[in-house]
Write a protein that holds these residues in place. Structure first.
Motif, short mmCIF file in Angstrom:
data_model
loop_
_atom_site.label_atom_id
_atom_site.label_comp_id
_atom_site.label_asym_id
_atom_site.label_seq_id
_atom_site.Cartn_x
_atom_site.Cartn_y
_atom_site.Cartn_z
N GLN A 156 1.14 -1.10 -0.15
CA GLN A 156 0.31 0.04 0.06
C GLN A 156 0.64 1.22 -0.56
OE1 GLN A 156 -2.58 1.29 -1.12
NE2 GLN A 156 -4.43 1.33 0.46
N GLN A 157 0.11 2.49 -0.87
CA GLN A 157 1.22 3.47 -0.76
C GLN A 157 -0.01 4.94 -1.18
OE1 GLN A 157 3.43 1.92 -4.79
NE2 GLN A 157 4.99 3.67 -3.87
N PRO A 165 7.08 9.03 3.06
CA PRO A 165 5.93 8.67 2.58
C PRO A 165 5.40 7.22 3.45
CG PRO A 165 8.13 8.22 0.96
CD PRO A 165 8.43 9.18 2.09
N ILE A 166 4.29 7.31 2.53
CA ILE A 166 3.89 5.83 3.38
C ILE A 166 4.06 4.71 2.62
CG2 ILE A 166 1.63 4.18 4.82
CD1 ILE A 166 0.40 7.08 5.42
N VAL A 167 4.73 3.75 2.56
CA VAL A 167 5.37 2.33 2.18
C VAL A 167 4.62 0.78 2.84
CG1 VAL A 167 6.97 1.02 1.08
CG2 VAL A 167 6.86 3.63 1.31
N ASP A 261 -3.28 16.23 5.43
CA ASP A 261 -1.78 16.16 5.81
C ASP A 261 -1.85 15.09 6.86
OD1 ASP A 261 -3.39 17.79 8.73
OD2 ASP A 261 -2.56 18.98 7.49
N GLU A 262 -0.69 15.07 7.34
CA GLU A 262 -0.90 13.87 8.81
C GLU A 262 -1.61 14.30 9.88
OE1 GLU A 262 3.48 12.79 9.74
OE2 GLU A 262 3.27 14.08 8.08
N LEU A 375 10.57 0.95 -3.02
CA LEU A 375 12.31 0.93 -3.28
C LEU A 375 12.83 1.17 -1.81
CD1 LEU A 375 13.15 0.35 -6.74
CD2 LEU A 375 12.52 -0.92 -5.74
N LEU A 376 11.46 2.28 -1.30
CA LEU A 376 12.58 3.26 -0.87
C LEU A 376 12.12 2.65 0.94
CD1 LEU A 376 11.32 7.58 -1.34
CD2 LEU A 376 14.08 5.80 -1.86
N ASP A 377 11.54 1.79 1.01
CA ASP A 377 11.31 1.47 2.70
C ASP A 377 11.29 2.60 3.66
OD1 ASP A 377 10.60 -0.65 4.59
OD2 ASP A 377 12.69 -1.43 4.66
N ASP A 378 10.94 2.34 4.84
CA ASP A 378 10.57 3.76 5.89
C ASP A 378 11.95 4.47 5.39
OD1 ASP A 378 9.20 5.13 7.09
OD2 ASP A 378 10.21 3.85 8.80
#
Length: 447
Positions: A156-157, A165-167, A261-262, A375-378
Motif C-alpha cells: 500500500q502507498q 512517504p507511507i510504504v 496532512d498527517e 524501494l525506499l522502505d521507510d
C-alpha cells in the motif's frame, strides 16, 4: 458545528428504546420523493430503529436519500441500515461501522498489529422551501485507534507519516471525514437540481468510496488502488452542482486538491484549485455506472509542483436475495502526472454476498501499479528523487464473517480474511515470492 452537535445529542438519546414515544411517526428520509409517507410501528410507536428503504423508484429518489458520502450514487436496490427518528419537521439518522482488527503478514516486510478502523455518520433532513435540505457529518476515531499514523498493509502507498512517504501501510482517516450541507430542488417529477457544499467533503470523482460501498461492507482494509480510484472522498473546500434527469446524472465539482496532512484531528483548508466532473447512469434498479474525470493540483505534499489528472470508471451491481443481498463492483482508476506524463492504473473487482440472514462472504481482486517509493522502505526521500510507476502487484482476498449475539440497534460479527499477493520480479527480493496476509476482526454496525 453547533447544529451538528445538537443533532448528534438527539440521536444518542434515540439509541435507547425507552426514548420511543407513543403516537410519534417517522417521515421517510427523502421528503420530496415520498411526501406525507410515514413509518410507524405497532400501536403508532416510533421505534427509532429502521432500515432505509431497500428499493428506490428512481435515481432521483436514490440521490435524495443521500445514504453515502458526497453525492455518490449506488444501485437503487442497495440496502442501508441505520437508526432513524422523526423530531418535528426533521428526520434524523445515524449509521456507521467499527472494526477491531488483528493483522499478521508474512515475508521480509510483513508486520502485525491490532488496530480499529471506524466511522460514524449523523445526518438530518427536512423539507425547505420547494426542496429538501440535508445536513451531514462523518467522523472517525482512527487518529486515536490507529497508532503510529498507519496500519500495516503490504504494497500500500499514499500520503505521509512523520514526514516520510507511507510504504506498506494505510493512513488513518481524519477525525472529520465530512461536514456538508446539501440542497435538492425538484424541477419536475423526473428532474432534480442538487447543490453540495462542504469544508470537508467528497467531490464528484470516482465511485462510492470503499468505506461506504455495499460490495466492500465487510472488508476493513483499504484497496491497494485507493489513491488511483477514490482517495478524494476526503477533500477540502468542496462545492458540487448536479442535475439528475430520470436515471442519468451529470455533476461538476471544485475543491482543494492537496490530500489531508498527517495531523488528523484538525480541519485543513485551501483555495479551490482543482476540478472534477462525473456522469452517472442507473439503467435499472440493480445497476449503476459512472465515469469521472478530474484534475488535482499538487495533491502530494512531498511533490508540491506535480499535478495529477485522474480518470475512473466503474460498474456497480446489487441484487436482493431471500434473507440476504449480493453487491459487486468492477472499477478502473488511472493517474497521470502532468509533469512527466507517467501513468499508473488500478483495476479492482470486489463482491460481497450476504446469505441466510447472518452470514457474509466476500472477495476482492486487485491489479495495481506501484511506484518506486516501495524501494525506499521507510527511508526519507533522497535528494532529486522522482516518483514513477514501475511495477504491478496483484492481491487476492477472500473473507467470511457471521453475526453473533442479539444486541439492540447493533449488528455484531466475528470474521476474518486471507490475502495472497502476486509479486513482480523487481520486488521479489524485498517482499519474497508469495507473501500473505491474515486478518481477524470483530465488527459492530448501527442498524
Amino acid at each position: 458545528m453547533r447544529t451538528i452537535l445538537v443533532i448528534a445529542l438527539v440521536m444518542l438519546r434515540a439509541l435507547s428504546p425507552a426514548q420511543s414515544m407513543p403516537g410519534m411517526c417517522m417521515p421517510t428520509p427523502s421528503p420530496p420523493a415520498q411526501t406525507g409517507a410515514q413509518h410507524c410501528g405497532m400501536g403508532g410507536m416510533n421505534h427509532a430503529q429502521m432500515k432505509m428503504p431497500a428499493v428506490h423508484a428512481s435515481l432521483v429518489q436514490s440521490i435524495e436519500a443521500h445514504n453515502s458520502s458526497g453525492t455518490d450514487a449506488q444501485p437503487s436496490s442497495t440496502p442501508t441500515e441505520m437508526f432513524m427518528i422523526g423530531v418535528g419537521n426533521w428526520t434524523l439518522m445515524l449509521h456507521g461501522d467499527a472494526f477491531l482488527n488483528a493483522i499478521q503478514q508474512t515475508g521480509p516486510r510483513g508486520r502485525d498489529k491490532i488496530f480499529s478502523t471506524n466511522w460514524i455518520m449523523p445526518m438530518a433532513q427536512r423539507k425547505l422551501g420547494r426542496g429538501a435540505l440535508t445536513l451531514r457529518a462523518m467522523l472517525s476515531l482512527e487518529p486515536a485507534t490507529i497508532s503510529h499514523r498507519l496500519y500495516p498493509e503490504l504494497f500500500q502507498q499514499g500520503e505521509t507519516a512523520f514526514g516520510r512517504p507511507i510504504v506498506d501501510g494505510q493512513h488513518p482517516h481524519d477525525f472529520v471525514m465530512e461536514l456538508a450541507a446539501l440542497y435538492d430542488l425538484r424541477l419536475s417529477e423526473r428532474t432534480l437540481l442538487s447543490f453540495y457544499a462542504a469544508p470537508v467533503g467528497d467531490p464528484a470523482l470516482g465511485p462510492v468510496a470503499y468505506p461506504h460501498r455495499a460490495s466492500a461492507a465487510e472488508d476493513p482494509l483499504a484497496p491497494l488502488g485507493h489513491h488511483l480510484e477514490d482517495s478524494t472522498h476526503i477533500a477540502d473546500d468542496v462545492v458540487t452542482v448536479g442535475v439528475t434527469y430520470r436515471n442519468a446524472r451529470l455533476e461538476a465539482s471544485g475543491f482543494h486538491g492537496r490530500e489531508p496532512d498527517e495531523f488528523r484531528w484538525n480541519i485543513d483548508s485551501g483555495r479551490i484549485d482543482s476540478w472534477s466532473t462525473r456522469l452517472t447512469l442507473n439503467p435499472g434498479k440493480n445497476w449503476s455506472v459512472q465515469y469521472s474525470l478530474g484534475q488535482l493540483h499538487s495533491p502530494e505534499s512531498l511533490a508540491p509542483t506535480e499535478d495529477i489528472r485522474r480518470m475512473t470508471a466503474s460498474l456497480l451491481y446489487n441484487h436482493a436475495i431471500a434473507q440476504g443481498n449480493w453487491a459487486s463492483l468492477l472499477l478502473w482508476g488511472r493517474n497521470q502526472s502532468l509533469s512527466d506524463g507517467n501513468v499508473g492504473n488500478g483495476y479492482l473487482l470486489e463482491s460481497t454476498l450476504r446469505f441466510a440472514a447472518k452470514n457474509n462472504v466476500w472477495t476482492r481482486i486487485e491489479n495495481a501499479d506501484r511506484t518506486n517509493e516501495l524501494l525506499l522502505d521507510d527511508r526519507p526521500l533522497p535528494a532529486g528523487f522522482t516518483e514513477r510507476y514501475f511495477a504491478r502487484v496483484q492481491a487476492f482476498t477472500l473473507g467470511y464473517d457471521r453475526e453473533i449475539g442479539n444486541l439492540p440497534h447493533l449488528s455484531a460479527a466475528l470474521g476474518g480474511q486471507f490475502t495472497v499477493y502476486g509479486v513482480p520480479g523487481p520486488l521479489q527480493g524485498l517482499y519474497g515470492t508469495h507473501p500473505v496476509g491474515a486478518l481477524l476482526f470483530l465488527r459492530l454496525r448501527a442498524r
